[in-house]
Motif scaffolding. Structure first.
Motif, PDB file in Angstrom:
ATOM      1  N   ASN A  45       0.822  -1.208   0.000  1.00  0.00           N
ATOM      2  CA  ASN A  45       0.000   0.000   0.000  1.00  0.00           C
ATOM      3  C   ASN A  45       0.865   1.271   0.000  1.00  0.00           C
ATOM      4  O   ASN A  45       2.050   1.237   0.317  1.00  0.00           O
ATOM      5  N   VAL A  46       0.238   2.399  -0.340  1.00  0.00           N
ATOM      6  CA  VAL A  46       0.962   3.679  -0.386  1.00  0.00           C
ATOM      7  C   VAL A  46       1.469   4.072   1.009  1.00  0.00           C
ATOM      8  O   VAL A  46       2.508   4.729   1.129  1.00  0.00           O
ATOM      9  N   LYS A  47       0.738   3.659   2.053  1.00  0.00           N
ATOM     10  CA  LYS A  47       1.125   3.953   3.439  1.00  0.00           C
ATOM     11  C   LYS A  47       1.738   2.704   4.063  1.00  0.00           C
ATOM     12  O   LYS A  47       1.516   1.595   3.575  1.00  0.00           O
ATOM     13  N   SER A 132       1.611   3.371  -4.897  1.00  0.00           N
ATOM     14  CA  SER A 132       2.697   4.190  -4.334  1.00  0.00           C
ATOM     15  C   SER A 132       2.744   5.576  -4.954  1.00  0.00           C
ATOM     16  O   SER A 132       2.091   5.849  -5.963  1.00  0.00           O
TER      17      SER A 132
ATOM     18  N   PRO B 134       6.797   2.870   1.145  1.00  0.00           N
ATOM     19  CA  PRO B 134       5.576   3.507   1.635  1.00  0.00           C
ATOM     20  C   PRO B 134       5.879   4.926   2.099  1.00  0.00           C
ATOM     21  O   PRO B 134       7.038   5.251   2.390  1.00  0.00           O
ATOM     22  N   PHE B 135       4.859   5.778   2.177  1.00  0.00           N
ATOM     23  CA  PHE B 135       5.103   7.102   2.739  1.00  0.00           C
ATOM     24  C   PHE B 135       4.109   7.401   3.853  1.00  0.00           C
ATOM     25  O   PHE B 135       2.982   6.891   3.867  1.00  0.00           O
TER      26      PHE B 135
END
Lengths: 148, 148
Positions: A45-47, A132, B134-135
């Motif tokens: 996931n992006v987080k 992402s 990830p961010f």
């Protein structure tokens, strides 16, 4: 895959499948969202975390996220690409939410999404998703808008 | 795919193919690296831009990056997963460089990598790669180490 199912048929099915997923997200319909994922799907996931293993924790991520979303919002996509062969398909595209409140960086950025689906008994399901943003190694910060 | 080529054969081939790519990167061998990519491959790299379309600009990215790499370094991977069906395969894994100088954030982080390959005339090639970290939406910063 039946002999009558062509590569083009599969690519069309996968395009509809991904459009259905976006519709389910915008409807905040957790059952409809999760019906797109295989039980053993692995998500980048992006987080954080780095990876989410299995549909059960991924469902929980969606439940938590949807609670913060407004009643009405949209999804804008660009540059979709589908590659299908037999019972497997790749789809990747860029997208962002529209109509979101502006206090959450995760809902303000453009994102890159890669999905790999498998077809089992005529039904497509996501076995892997990778979402992402790129990051700038000089600042350590995410880059939130694509170029032209 | 010949009738004699099983799913397991293909998965083994793809594992070797990805290991060969890591060897080529550590050898800083641009020709060997690029031999793994289809001419029309589309890459979502860890750094901007959002996407790199085609092997030619992707080669240039590697040429520029390799110029900054030390003579000797390694790649450590974990959690590899391969799904193959017919002439298509998905591979995803976590990885980081080892033995890098510590002045470049892009070479210090753990990364998530997703690769989709297609086999044409007995030869696997990458049609899509997605590499990211990830961010953290609260800080806008990349998260550079996976959990346990």
């Amino acid at each position: 895959m039946t002999p009558e199912t062509t590569k083009t048929d599969n690519e069309d099915q996968v395009r509809h499948f991904i459009a259905d997923l976006a519709t389910a997200i915008c409807a905040k319909d957790i059952e409809a969202i999760m019906s797109h994922y295989a039980p053993n799907a692995i998500i980048f996931n992006v987080k954080p975390p780095f990876q989410t293993i299995g549909a059960a924790p991924w469902r929980q991520t969606w439940v938590t996220s949807l609670a913060h979303f407004p009643d009405s919002f949209g999804i804008e996509t660009r540059d979709p690409k589908v590659v299908a062969s037999g019972d497997m398909a790749l789809v990747h595209w860029l997208w962002h939410f529209t109509g979101m409140v502006d206090d959450n960086a995760a809902t303000q950025t453009w994102l890159r999404d890669t999905v790999v689906c498998k077809k089992d008994q005529g039904r497509w399901q996501i076995v892997h998703e990778h979402c992402s943003v790129p990051f700038n190694p000089e600042t350590g910060k995410a880059v939130v808008t694509p170029g032209p």
